[in-house]
Design a protein around this motif. Sequence first.
Motif, PDB file in Angstrom:
ATOM      1  N   ASN A 126       0.789  -1.229   0.000  1.00 23.58           N
ATOM      2  CA  ASN A 126       0.000   0.000   0.000  1.00 23.58           C
ATOM      3  C   ASN A 126       0.823   1.282   0.000  1.00 23.58           C
ATOM      4  O   ASN A 126       0.262   2.375  -0.058  1.00 23.58           O
ATOM      5  CB  ASN A 126      -0.936   0.008   1.220  1.00 23.58           C
ATOM      6  CG  ASN A 126      -1.990  -1.083   1.139  1.00 23.58           C
ATOM      7  OD1 ASN A 126      -2.556  -1.334   0.084  1.00 23.58           O
ATOM      8  ND2 ASN A 126      -2.249  -1.741   2.266  1.00 23.58           N
ATOM      9  N   ARG A 129       0.379   4.174  -2.574  1.00 21.20           N
ATOM     10  CA  ARG A 129      -0.852   4.961  -2.596  1.00 21.20           C
ATOM     11  C   ARG A 129      -0.733   6.269  -1.816  1.00 21.20           C
ATOM     12  O   ARG A 129      -1.636   7.099  -1.860  1.00 21.20           O
ATOM     13  CB  ARG A 129      -1.998   4.122  -2.019  1.00 21.20           C
ATOM     14  CG  ARG A 129      -2.111   2.759  -2.685  1.00 21.20           C
ATOM     15  CD  ARG A 129      -3.426   2.074  -2.387  1.00 21.20           C
ATOM     16  NE  ARG A 129      -3.773   2.038  -0.969  1.00 21.20           N
ATOM     17  CZ  ARG A 129      -4.950   1.608  -0.508  1.00 21.20           C
ATOM     18  NH1 ARG A 129      -5.877   1.201  -1.357  1.00 21.20           N
ATOM     19  NH2 ARG A 129      -5.197   1.580   0.786  1.00 21.20           N
ATOM     20  N   SER A 296      -3.975   0.654   4.569  1.00 19.85           N
ATOM     21  CA  SER A 296      -5.120   0.063   3.872  1.00 19.85           C
ATOM     22  C   SER A 296      -6.285   1.054   3.850  1.00 19.85           C
ATOM     23  O   SER A 296      -6.347   1.979   4.664  1.00 19.85           O
ATOM     24  CB  SER A 296      -5.551  -1.232   4.559  1.00 19.85           C
ATOM     25  OG  SER A 296      -6.057  -0.972   5.862  1.00 19.85           O
ATOM     26  N   SER A 297      -7.211   0.855   2.944  1.00 17.86           N
ATOM     27  CA  SER A 297      -8.311   1.811   2.785  1.00 17.86           C
ATOM     28  C   SER A 297      -9.139   1.953   4.051  1.00 17.86           C
ATOM     29  O   SER A 297      -9.474   3.069   4.467  1.00 17.86           O
ATOM     30  CB  SER A 297      -9.202   1.374   1.615  1.00 17.86           C
ATOM     31  OG  SER A 297      -8.487   1.436   0.402  1.00 17.86           O
ATOM     32  N   GLU A 298      -9.490   0.828   4.673  1.00 19.52           N
ATOM     33  CA  GLU A 298     -10.323   0.897   5.873  1.00 19.52           C
ATOM     34  C   GLU A 298      -9.588   1.579   7.020  1.00 19.52           C
ATOM     35  O   GLU A 298     -10.145   2.441   7.718  1.00 19.52           O
ATOM     36  CB  GLU A 298     -10.760  -0.505   6.291  1.00 19.52           C
ATOM     37  CG  GLU A 298     -11.763  -0.491   7.442  1.00 19.52           C
ATOM     38  CD  GLU A 298     -12.243  -1.876   7.825  1.00 19.52           C
ATOM     39  OE1 GLU A 298     -13.207  -1.967   8.599  1.00 19.52           O
ATOM     40  OE2 GLU A 298     -11.646  -2.876   7.355  1.00 19.52           O
ATOM     41  N   GLN A 300      -7.109   3.712   6.825  1.00 17.47           N
ATOM     42  CA  GLN A 300      -6.925   5.121   6.521  1.00 17.47           C
ATOM     43  C   GLN A 300      -8.176   5.945   6.840  1.00 17.47           C
ATOM     44  O   GLN A 300      -8.089   7.050   7.369  1.00 17.47           O
ATOM     45  CB  GLN A 300      -6.543   5.294   5.052  1.00 17.47           C
ATOM     46  CG  GLN A 300      -5.087   5.023   4.767  1.00 17.47           C
ATOM     47  CD  GLN A 300      -4.189   6.107   5.321  1.00 17.47           C
ATOM     48  OE1 GLN A 300      -4.137   7.217   4.803  1.00 17.47           O
ATOM     49  NE2 GLN A 300      -3.494   5.819   6.407  1.00 17.47           N
ATOM     50  N   ALA A 301      -9.342   5.407   6.546  1.00 19.16           N
ATOM     51  CA  ALA A 301     -10.587   6.112   6.872  1.00 19.16           C
ATOM     52  C   ALA A 301     -10.760   6.247   8.382  1.00 19.16           C
ATOM     53  O   ALA A 301     -11.129   7.310   8.890  1.00 19.16           O
ATOM     54  CB  ALA A 301     -11.777   5.384   6.259  1.00 19.16           C
ATOM     55  N   GLU A 315      -7.279  10.200  -2.610  1.00 18.40           N
ATOM     56  CA  GLU A 315      -8.703  10.180  -2.327  1.00 18.40           C
ATOM     57  C   GLU A 315      -9.423   8.970  -2.911  1.00 18.40           C
ATOM     58  O   GLU A 315     -10.370   8.455  -2.310  1.00 18.40           O
ATOM     59  CB  GLU A 315      -9.351  11.466  -2.851  1.00 18.40           C
ATOM     60  CG  GLU A 315      -8.926  12.715  -2.104  1.00 18.40           C
ATOM     61  CD  GLU A 315      -9.573  13.968  -2.647  1.00 18.40           C
ATOM     62  OE1 GLU A 315     -10.378  13.852  -3.604  1.00 18.40           O
ATOM     63  OE2 GLU A 315      -9.282  15.061  -2.127  1.00 18.40           O
ATOM     64  N   GLU A 316      -8.975   8.490  -4.072  1.00 19.10           N
ATOM     65  CA  GLU A 316      -9.682   7.370  -4.702  1.00 19.10           C
ATOM     66  C   GLU A 316      -9.523   6.067  -3.918  1.00 19.10           C
ATOM     67  O   GLU A 316     -10.229   5.088  -4.180  1.00 19.10           O
ATOM     68  CB  GLU A 316      -9.194   7.168  -6.141  1.00 19.10           C
ATOM     69  CG  GLU A 316      -7.738   6.807  -6.297  1.00 19.10           C
ATOM     70  CD  GLU A 316      -6.849   8.013  -6.539  1.00 19.10           C
ATOM     71  OE1 GLU A 316      -5.762   7.840  -7.120  1.00 19.10           O
ATOM     72  OE2 GLU A 316      -7.246   9.137  -6.135  1.00 19.10           O
ATOM     73  N   HIS A 317      -8.627   6.066  -2.930  1.00 17.35           N
ATOM     74  CA  HIS A 317      -8.378   4.835  -2.171  1.00 17.35           C
ATOM     75  C   HIS A 317      -9.076   4.809  -0.811  1.00 17.35           C
ATOM     76  O   HIS A 317      -8.928   3.840  -0.067  1.00 17.35           O
ATOM     77  CB  HIS A 317      -6.886   4.644  -1.953  1.00 17.35           C
ATOM     78  CG  HIS A 317      -6.102   4.488  -3.214  1.00 17.35           C
ATOM     79  ND1 HIS A 317      -6.346   3.481  -4.126  1.00 17.35           N
ATOM     80  CD2 HIS A 317      -5.073   5.224  -3.723  1.00 17.35           C
ATOM     81  CE1 HIS A 317      -5.499   3.598  -5.140  1.00 17.35           C
ATOM     82  NE2 HIS A 317      -4.724   4.634  -4.921  1.00 17.35           N
ATOM     83  N   VAL A 318      -9.821   5.857  -0.469  1.00 14.36           N
ATOM     84  CA  VAL A 318     -10.417   5.905   0.864  1.00 14.36           C
ATOM     85  C   VAL A 318     -11.776   6.597   0.810  1.00 14.36           C
ATOM     86  O   VAL A 318     -11.946   7.596   0.116  1.00 14.36           O
ATOM     87  CB  VAL A 318      -9.467   6.626   1.858  1.00 14.36           C
ATOM     88  CG1 VAL A 318      -9.161   8.039   1.424  1.00 14.36           C
ATOM     89  CG2 VAL A 318     -10.014   6.596   3.268  1.00 14.36           C
ATOM     90  N   ASP A 319     -12.752   6.032   1.524  1.00 17.40           N
ATOM     91  CA  ASP A 319     -14.092   6.609   1.618  1.00 17.40           C
ATOM     92  C   ASP A 319     -14.269   7.224   2.997  1.00 17.40           C
ATOM     93  O   ASP A 319     -14.174   6.529   4.015  1.00 17.40           O
ATOM     94  CB  ASP A 319     -15.164   5.532   1.406  1.00 17.40           C
ATOM     95  CG  ASP A 319     -15.190   5.017  -0.018  1.00 17.40           C
ATOM     96  OD1 ASP A 319     -14.964   5.837  -0.938  1.00 17.40           O
ATOM     97  OD2 ASP A 319     -15.431   3.810  -0.208  1.00 17.40           O
TER      98      ASP A 319
END
Length: 360
Positions: A126, A129, A296-298, A300-301, A315-319
Amino acid sequence: MRRRTFVGAVGGSAIAGVAGCLTRDDDNAGGGDGTLRIATYETMVNGTNPAGTWLKEAFEAEHSDAELEWIVPNDGLNQYITREQQNADYDVDIYFGLNVDDLVRIDDNLETGSLLRELDIDRLDNAGRIRDELDMGDPHGRALTYDTGYICLVYDETIVSEPETLDDLTAPAYEDELLAQNAQQSDPGRAFLLWTIDANSEDGYIDYWRKLETNGARILADWSESYSGAYMEGERSIVVSYSTDQVYANEYDYDMSRHQVAFPNDQGYANPEGMGIFEGATDVDLAYDFLDFALSSEAQAEIAQRNVQFPAVAEEHVDLDEEFDRYAHRPPETVAFSYDELQGNLGGWVESWGREFAGQ
């Protein structure tokens, strides 16, 4: 909201919070006992909904044979710098909460490039990213960013108008209104000092601070004392803080008129936080697993929303929650000194400032 303080000087005195002074075994890079020990700052693990609690539970769920143990050293990173100077054992694998200034401080007090190991980026799926502008610039490759904040001004629009430039803060309209933090003790205080050095040069920043002092600027020890204390109690109308302030204000339903975000000179000072693996880590494989997990995405959020900071990855890797996106503000332009610019200069700048202004 993560608002860490730090101690700027490293001395040879006894180490607070650590018993004994064990001599380190030079051959300490073997396999561990399944426990990953991570040093960090207090608000990462204590308070309301801290990121550290989620990280521990989620990481252990993915690594059933591992246990994550958070350690909050009394003297922060300085504790490990001092123990390294004494060739003493410190039994910790990762430091979580580094910034560029910390890396410079390591190299000012120890052999250049030491304490933390150079990271093998190929072991981290990761790492690619992370946003390019958040590279910590360490020539020895010891740290990766996991989140970032931007230092700005927070003000009460019912009392003062938005300061459009840093020079505005020296004007009569802002007399006795500004709260700042001690640059010798506080992350945002030091970042604000560096911002004023960037704006006024190393030859002019002391004169700028003299103007602030003449105009009644008040310097308190740290962010908690200046923001949670004096500012929230209505003592003044402007405080050095973070551009995510409205996320915090919205969560607690505060009057948003007192939580307006200003970017004087259309700027904010970037203050990325990073993580690194100690040279003496006992389970390097597990340490790499955690660094990758934190990106990881989760994760990071969760780090961003619980720390009230921006994620490190693109931004495209995290909601993120809709309200976070609405109330977290990015400056039009970011200011930050690089490792190379700080090395050999940071200590002198802070000491010169402290001799004249830290005693307020």
